[in-house]
Design a protein around this motif. Structure first.
Motif, PDB file in Angstrom:
ATOM      1  N   ALA A 154     -40.600 100.004 -10.960  1.00 38.33           N
ATOM      2  CA  ALA A 154     -40.092 101.111 -11.508  1.00 38.33           C
ATOM      3  C   ALA A 154     -38.990 100.758 -12.683  1.00 38.33           C
ATOM      4  N   ILE A 155     -37.951  99.832 -12.008  1.00 34.45           N
ATOM      5  CA  ILE A 155     -36.660  99.716 -12.751  1.00 34.45           C
ATOM      6  C   ILE A 155     -36.298  98.117 -12.495  1.00 34.45           C
ATOM      7  N   TYR A 156     -35.957  97.407 -13.351  1.00 36.14           N
ATOM      8  CA  TYR A 156     -35.350  96.109 -13.209  1.00 36.14           C
ATOM      9  C   TYR A 156     -33.725  96.512 -13.527  1.00 36.14           C
ATOM     10  N   TYR A 157     -32.987  96.115 -12.644  1.00 38.54           N
ATOM     11  CA  TYR A 157     -31.537  96.597 -12.949  1.00 38.54           C
ATOM     12  C   TYR A 157     -30.811  95.057 -13.169  1.00 38.54           C
ATOM     13  N   GLU A 158     -29.960  95.149 -13.980  1.00 34.36           N
ATOM     14  CA  GLU A 158     -28.882  94.090 -14.044  1.00 34.36           C
ATOM     15  C   GLU A 158     -27.457  94.451 -14.688  1.00 34.36           C
ATOM     16  N   ASP A 159     -26.531  93.843 -14.365  1.00 31.82           N
ATOM     17  CA  ASP A 159     -25.278  94.205 -14.888  1.00 31.82           C
ATOM     18  C   ASP A 159     -24.489  93.061 -15.427  1.00 31.82           C
ATOM     19  N   ASP A 160     -23.437  93.480 -16.139  1.00 28.98           N
ATOM     20  CA  ASP A 160     -22.551  92.231 -16.924  1.00 28.98           C
ATOM     21  C   ASP A 160     -21.863  91.245 -15.979  1.00 28.98           C
ATOM     22  N   GLN A 161     -22.009  91.507 -14.736  1.00 30.23           N
ATOM     23  CA  GLN A 161     -21.411  90.339 -14.011  1.00 30.23           C
ATOM     24  C   GLN A 161     -22.655  89.539 -13.062  1.00 30.23           C
TER      25      GLN A 161
END
Length: 559
Positions: free
Chosen positions: A46-53
Motif C-alpha cells: 500500500a505505502i512505501y515510506y521514506e523521510d529526509d533522514q
C-alpha cells in the motif's frame, strides 16, 4: 516528435464522454473501497515510506487494514461516534492513511489539517468543526498545544512519535487495541471528509464531502493518469495529504485501485523528486507547475542522469505553460495532462493525452460523468469564445446525479446556497470554451488566487496582519511572479504615529512577515509589503482588491 506526442493524435473523447454512466451503490464506505477489499492479499504493498533522514518503511494493505481496525477501536473507546470530527494533523506517513481508514469505517468525519498551520489557523478550524480528537506528530504538536486551550470540544490528543506527556501515544494505544472491528454502516451520501478552504470574504469554509466523492473522482483520476492502473504502476506526489490535491488526487484513488503510493516526509526539491522517481520506479505523478519548473531548471536533461519509468504526469493549480509542457514532452517523454477542479467538486475538467489531444495552455475538456458549462451571471451557458464562470451541473448528460459534489459548507447555509445558480454549482473561476469544448482559464471571479500551487484567500492573512498594532488597514492581493505564478503581497495602511524611514520600514516589514509566519501557514506570509496612505474603497466601504490586483499586473507588464 516523441512517442508521447505521437499518441496524442487519437481523439476518443466523444465516445468516452457520451457513453459513460455512473454506478454508485446506496451503501458505500471509502475504507472498504480503499483498504478492506485488498487486505486478503498479504503481500500487496500500500505505502512505501521514506523521510529526509533516510528512514524507510513499507506497509501492506493487510497491515493497513489491521492498523485501521485497531485505530477504529481506539477512537471508539475515546467516545468517537458516527459523524464526529477527527482532526488529522499529519504529513505524508503511514499513520496518516491508517487514521483516515479508521475514521471512515467508524463513520466518523476525517478532518485533515496541514502541519504548516500555525496556532491561529488550527484554533479556528478546531473550534468551528468542534473536533473531539486530534492526531498529531512532532511537526504540528507545538502549534496544537497553543491552540488547544481555546478549543473546548477537543477532548483528546493522540501523538505520533512525540513522547508527549500531555497526549496519548498512538503506537501504545494501537498495541493494546483489538485487531477486529465491525465497520459502522454508511451510505454513499454520508459525510466522510471535512476540508477547509480559504475564503475571500469571511473565515475559511469547511467543505463537507461524502463517501460518494470517491467514485466521482475516478474518471478524472484514471484519465489524467493515462488509464491508471496498469501493471507495475507506482504513484507519488509531493502534494500534502492534508489538501484536496494530495488526498483526493493521489492517496485515496491510488489505494482505491490497490496500488502502491510513495509517502515522503520532507521538503520538496528537484533533487529529491528525481531521487524518488528513480528509486521507487514511479510511473504516475501529480506535480504542480511550480514543481515542474523547478525540476526543469535544475535538470534540463533528466533522462541522461536518471533511469525513469514515468508514463503519466497530471498537473493543476495554474497553467503549465509552453516551456514546461514542451520540456515534459522532450526531456521526460511524457505529455502532461492539465486538470481543473476544486475541493467542493474535484477533478471535473482536464486532459488525457492518450485518449484526446491536449492543447497547451488549455484546462482541457469535461471529464466523463461531469456536465460542465461556462455560464453568465444569470446561470445561462455563454457562447464559445465568451468569458463566463465555470460551473458543474448536479446531474450528468443522462440526467443521473453526479457523485462528485460536496454536501454543504459546514455551519454555513448561506455560503452553500450562494454556491449554486439553480442546478449549476459555481466554481468562482472564469474561463472561455472553444468550438471543440476545451476550456481556457481567464482568472478568478473573486479575490482567490494561487501561489506556488497553494490556493490562498486574502481574508485570513488580512485578519492576521490587522492584529498587529502598527496596521490600521490592509488588503492582500497576488503579485505576478514568473516562478510561483503569484506571490502574496500586502498593501498596508499604518496606524497614526508609526515611525517612517527606510530603516524603520525595513524593520517593520520583517516584523510583520514574522508575525504572519508564526500564526498562519508559511506560504501565506506576504513576501512583499507596500505601505500606502489609503486603500481603494467602494462607496459602501468595501476594499477594492481588484484595483490593487490590476495595478500589480500592470507593473508586472512594465517590468
Amino acid at each position: 516528435m516523441t512517442s508521447a506526442a505521437n499518441t496524442a493524435q487519437a481523439d476518443r473523447y466523444d465516445e468516452l464522454y457520451n457513453h459513460f454512466h455512473w454506478h454508485v451503490p446506496d451503501d458505500l464506505n471509502i475504507a472498504q473501497l480503499c483498504c478492506t477489499r485488498w487486505a486478503g492479499e498479504k503481500s500487496r504493498i500500500a505505502i512505501y515510506y521514506e523521510d529526509d533522514q533516510g528512514n524507510t518503511a513499507t506497509l501492506t494493505y493487510a497491515e493497513l487494514h489491521e492498523q485501521a481496525n485497531r485505530m477504529s477501536n481506539v477512537l471508539a473507546k475515546l467516545g468517537v461516534k458516527k459523524g464526529d470530527r477527527v482532526a488529522i494533523i499529519l504529513p505524508q506517513r503511514a499513520e496518516t492513511a491508517v487514521v483516515h481508514m479508521a475514521c471512515y469505517q467508524l463513520g466518523a468525519v476525517a478532518m485533515p489539517l496541514s502541519i504548516l498551520f500555525g496556532p491561529d489557523a488550527l484554533e479556528y478550524r478546531l473550534q468551528n468543526s468542534e473536533a473531539e480528537v486530534a492526531i498529531v506528530d512532532q511537526a504540528g504538536l507545538d502549534n496544537l498545544r497553543q491552540a488547544r486551550p481555546n478549543c473546548p470540544a477537543l477532548k483528546h490528543v493522540i501523538a505520533v512519535d512525540c513522547g508527549a506527556s500531555d497526549a496519548l501515544d498512538m503506537h501504545d494505544e494501537l498495541a493494546r487495541a483489538r485487531t477486529n472491528f465491525d465497520p459502522v454502516p454508511t451510505q454513499a451520501t454520508d459525510p466522510a471528509v471535512l476540508i477547509y478552504t480559504s475564503g475571500t470574504t469571511g473565515a475559511p469554509k469547511g467543505a463537507l464531502i461524502p463517501h460518494s466523492a470517491m467514485i466521482g473522482n475516478l474518471t478524472g483520476f484514471v484519465a489524467s493518469q493515462n488509464w491508471f492502473p496498469q501493471e507495475g504502476d507506482v504513484f507519488w506526489s509531493p502534494a500534502d495529504w492534508a489538501w484536496t490535491g494530495g488526498l483526493w488526487d493521489a492517496l485515496l484513488p491510488t489505494l482505491y485501485f490497490g496500488m502502491p503510493i510513495v509517502g515522503y516526509r520532507g521538503r520538496f526539491s528537484p533533487d529529491t523528486a528525481f531521487y524518488l522517481l528513480e528509486k521507487y520506479g514511479i510511473t504516475n505523478t501529480f506535480l504542480f507547475p511550480t514543481a515542474l519548473k523547478m525540476m526543469m531548471k535544475a535538470c534540463p536533461s533528466p533522462r541522461e542522469k536518471f533511469k525513469l519509468k514515468l508514463r503519466a504526469i497530471m498537473s493543476a493549480g495554474e497553467a503549465v505553460g509552453d516551456a514546461v509542457f514542451n520540456w515534459c514532452q522532450s526531456a521526460l517523454g511524457v505529455t502532461p495532462n492539465e486538470m481543473f477542479g476544486q475541493t467542493e467538486m474535484n477533478y471535473i475538467v482536464g486532459n488525457s493525452v492518450h485518449q484526446w489531444p491536449a492543447k497547451p495552455g488549455s484546462m482541457g475538456r469535461p471529464y466523463p460523468g461531469h456536465r460542465v458549462a461556462v455560464i453568465d451571471d444569470d446561470g445561462n451557458p455563454v457562447k464559445p469564445g465568451e468569458t463566463g464562470e465555470v460551473a458543474l451541473h448536479r446531474t450528468d448528460i443522462h440526467g443521473h446525479p453526479d457523485p462528485i459534489f460536496f454536501i454543504e459548507y459546514w455551519k454555513n447555509p448561506d455560503a452553500t446556497r450562494n454556491k449554486y445558480s439553480g442546478d449549476w454549482c459555481r466554481t468562482g473561476d472564469l474561463a472561455s470554451a472553444d468550438e471543440d469544448g476545451y476550456l481556457w482559464y481567464q482568472g478568478r471571479a473573486d479575490d482567490m488566487f494561487k501561489a506556488a500551487g497553494y490556493r490562498i484567500g486574502p481574508s485570513e492573512i488580512e485578519n492576521c496582519l490587522v492584529k498587529h498594532p502598527a496596521v490600521a488597514n490592509v488588503a492582500v492581493v497576488p503579485k505576478p511572479d514568473p516562478e510561483r505564478g503569484n506571490v502574496v503581497k500586502a498593501f498596508i495602511v499604518l496606524t497614526a504615529g508609526t515611525p517612517r524611514n527606510r530603516d524603520a520600514d525595513d524593520k517593520l516589514i520583517a516584523e510583520l512577515q514574522t508575525h504572519v509566519r508564526g500564526k498562519l501557514a508559511p506560504y501565506e506570509y506576504p513576501k512583499e509589503i507596500e505601505f500606502i496612505d489609503e486603500l481603494p474603497m467602494t462607496t459602501t466601504g468595501k476594499v477594492q482588491r481588484r484595483v490593487l490586483r490590476l495595478m500589480e499586473q500592470e507593473r508586472a507588464t512594465q517590468r
